[in-house]
Design a protein around this motif. Structure first.
Motif, mmCIF file in Angstrom:
data_model
loop_
_atom_site.group_PDB
_atom_site.id
_atom_site.type_symbol
_atom_site.label_atom_id
_atom_site.label_comp_id
_atom_site.label_asym_id
_atom_site.label_seq_id
_atom_site.Cartn_x
_atom_site.Cartn_y
_atom_site.Cartn_z
ATOM 1 N N LEU A 166 0.789 -1.219 0.048
ATOM 2 C CA LEU A 166 0.090 0.083 0.078
ATOM 3 C C LEU A 166 0.673 1.298 0.000
ATOM 4 C CD1 LEU A 166 -2.762 -0.897 2.406
ATOM 5 C CD2 LEU A 166 -2.924 -0.952 0.079
ATOM 6 N N ARG A 167 2.034 1.146 0.879
ATOM 7 C CA ARG A 167 2.809 2.513 0.738
ATOM 8 C C ARG A 167 3.507 2.550 -0.680
ATOM 9 N NH1 ARG A 167 4.423 0.415 5.840
ATOM 10 N NH2 ARG A 167 6.321 -0.661 5.068
ATOM 11 N N LYS A 168 3.812 1.574 -1.361
ATOM 12 C CA LYS A 168 4.408 1.559 -2.582
ATOM 13 C C LYS A 168 3.326 2.310 -3.605
ATOM 14 C CE LYS A 168 6.882 -1.086 -6.177
ATOM 15 N NZ LYS A 168 5.790 -0.614 -7.297
ATOM 16 N N GLU A 169 2.182 1.846 -3.426
ATOM 17 C CA GLU A 169 1.166 2.126 -4.280
ATOM 18 C C GLU A 169 0.805 3.820 -4.177
ATOM 19 O OE1 GLU A 169 -2.320 -0.229 -3.964
ATOM 20 O OE2 GLU A 169 -1.430 -1.863 -4.747
ATOM 21 N N ALA A 170 0.888 4.068 -2.965
ATOM 22 C CA ALA A 170 0.780 5.421 -2.602
ATOM 23 C C ALA A 170 1.846 6.278 -3.185
ATOM 24 C CB ALA A 170 0.499 5.691 -0.968
ATOM 25 N N PHE A 171 3.064 5.740 -2.961
ATOM 26 C CA PHE A 171 4.452 6.510 -3.676
ATOM 27 C C PHE A 171 4.089 6.605 -4.835
ATOM 28 C CE2 PHE A 171 8.476 6.572 -5.405
ATOM 29 C CZ PHE A 171 9.065 7.382 -4.685
ATOM 30 N N LYS A 185 3.266 9.708 -9.995
ATOM 31 C CA LYS A 185 2.322 9.971 -11.199
ATOM 32 C C LYS A 185 1.607 11.250 -11.145
ATOM 33 C CE LYS A 185 0.799 8.564 -15.140
ATOM 34 N NZ LYS A 185 1.638 8.222 -16.294
ATOM 35 N N LEU A 186 1.114 11.661 -10.012
ATOM 36 C CA LEU A 186 0.472 12.917 -9.775
ATOM 37 C C LEU A 186 1.390 14.149 -10.034
ATOM 38 C CD1 LEU A 186 -2.003 12.383 -6.997
ATOM 39 C CD2 LEU A 186 -2.621 12.396 -9.526
ATOM 40 N N ALA A 187 2.753 13.852 -9.583
ATOM 41 C CA ALA A 187 3.576 15.159 -9.592
ATOM 42 C C ALA A 187 4.003 15.011 -11.161
ATOM 43 C CB ALA A 187 4.671 14.761 -8.607
ATOM 44 N N LEU A 223 2.283 14.119 -13.692
ATOM 45 C CA LEU A 223 1.155 14.843 -14.562
ATOM 46 C C LEU A 223 1.188 16.314 -14.384
ATOM 47 C CD1 LEU A 223 -1.692 12.313 -14.025
ATOM 48 C CD2 LEU A 223 -0.204 12.619 -16.052
ATOM 49 N N ASP A 224 1.325 16.708 -13.000
ATOM 50 C CA ASP A 224 1.187 18.267 -12.823
ATOM 51 C C ASP A 224 2.259 18.884 -13.676
ATOM 52 O OD1 ASP A 224 0.298 20.325 -11.019
ATOM 53 O OD2 ASP A 224 2.249 20.472 -10.603
ATOM 54 N N ASN A 225 3.647 18.312 -13.680
ATOM 55 C CA ASN A 225 4.781 19.068 -14.245
ATOM 56 C C ASN A 225 4.348 18.910 -15.952
ATOM 57 O OD1 ASN A 225 7.525 20.021 -14.552
ATOM 58 N ND2 ASN A 225 8.247 17.864 -14.970
ATOM 59 N N GLU A 226 3.944 17.849 -16.216
ATOM 60 C CA GLU A 226 3.337 17.991 -17.817
ATOM 61 C C GLU A 226 2.516 18.932 -18.092
ATOM 62 O OE1 GLU A 226 2.249 13.998 -18.681
ATOM 63 O OE2 GLU A 226 4.533 13.313 -18.788
ATOM 64 N N ARG A 227 1.707 19.232 -17.163
ATOM 65 C CA ARG A 227 0.358 20.428 -17.161
ATOM 66 C C ARG A 227 0.997 21.430 -17.195
ATOM 67 N NH1 ARG A 227 -2.750 18.435 -14.078
ATOM 68 N NH2 ARG A 227 -2.284 19.618 -12.100
ATOM 69 N N THR A 228 2.072 21.879 -16.282
ATOM 70 C CA THR A 228 2.703 23.010 -16.084
ATOM 71 C C THR A 228 3.419 23.294 -17.504
ATOM 72 O OG1 THR A 228 2.863 23.036 -14.082
ATOM 73 C CG2 THR A 228 4.532 24.642 -14.912
#
Length: 243
Positions: free
Chosen positions: A130-135, A140-142, A144-149
């Motif tokens: 679960l910790r690995k999945e959360a990481f 992935k969110l970071a 995507l945010d970088n690509e959006r920026t």
């Protein structure tokens, strides 16, 4: 032989009765309870029960007291009808059963501890997953945010370039030959159809040199848009343009 052993101790007081099921019961109270060597263990000791090689009595004060068969005089055992060898065999069976119960209990405890350890191991593995999945999800969110920026920055640059491309270019005209606007006048491009560049400038209020009309359709004169030329200092005796 039995009578001889019984004669070595004081005979017990025997009381008879019936139990709840109607069977006859007997109780034995020994005036003196002695060891095989004649040592006195107590007086007025009432026999309660036998379990294995142990005999339970109650003192005159009603306190429970337990003795091993080998701690009592054989004459007392004959009065009670107890064979010390049979009593010891029964005790061995009881000890064996108790040992088996203890071993079974130990195995159950080991199995319980093993099951708890396995469950703990599974919980730890699940928590790690679960910790690995959360990481991974945060990474992935970071990303995507970088690509959006980056995409937003690229869109802003494209919009700025498009706005810059849509601006009309300014034209620098050296009008020193007498068109009346002074040297270095900046003209914006004409918006009148068919009038381009300096030819459009000549069509505003003037005709082409030597009386030749410019080609193309005749258009309505449009006042030129100009930018005030920069002022430059004149040398002594120098005339302005057109003078």
């Amino acid at each position: 032989m039995i009578e001889h052993l019984q004669a070595q101790v004081k005979a017990p007081v025997v009381e008879t009765g019936t139990d709840s099921s109607g069977e006859e019961t007997r109780s034995y109270t020994f005036p003196e309870l002695v060891s095989p060597e004649g040592e006195l263990h107590g007086t007025d000791m009432k026999f309660s029960r036998q379990y294995g090689s142990k005999l339970a009595f109650r003192s005159s004060a009603g306190l429970p007291v337990t003795f091993e068969v080998d701690e009592l005089h054989p004459g007392i055992l004959t009065h009670l009808g107890i064979d010390p060898y049979e009593a010891q065999r029964a005790q061995d069976e009881m000890d064996e059963k108790a040992a088996r119960r203890k071993e079974a209990q130990r195995e159950r405890e080991l199995a319980r501890h093993k099951a708890q350890a396995e469950a703990m191991k599974e919980r730890m593995a699940l928590a790690k997953e679960l910790r690995k999945e959360a990481f991974d999800r945060q990474a992935k969110l970071a990303e995507l945010d970088n690509e959006r920026t980056k995409a937003l920055a690229a869109m802003k640059q494209a919009d700025a370039a498009m706005i810059e491309a849509q601006k009309p270019p300014t034209t620098l005209v050296n009008n020193g030959s007498g068109f009346g606007f002074g040297s270095g006048t900046l003209f914006a491009p004409s918006t009148t159809p068919g009038v381009i560049g300096t030819q459009g400038a000549r069509s505003v209020g003037q005709s082409a040199p030597s009386g030749i009309q410019t080609g193309g359709a005749q258009s309505t004169p449009v006042a030129p848009v100009f930018i005030q030329p920069s002022r430059r200092s004149r040398l002594p005796g120098q005339l302005q343009n057109g003078q």
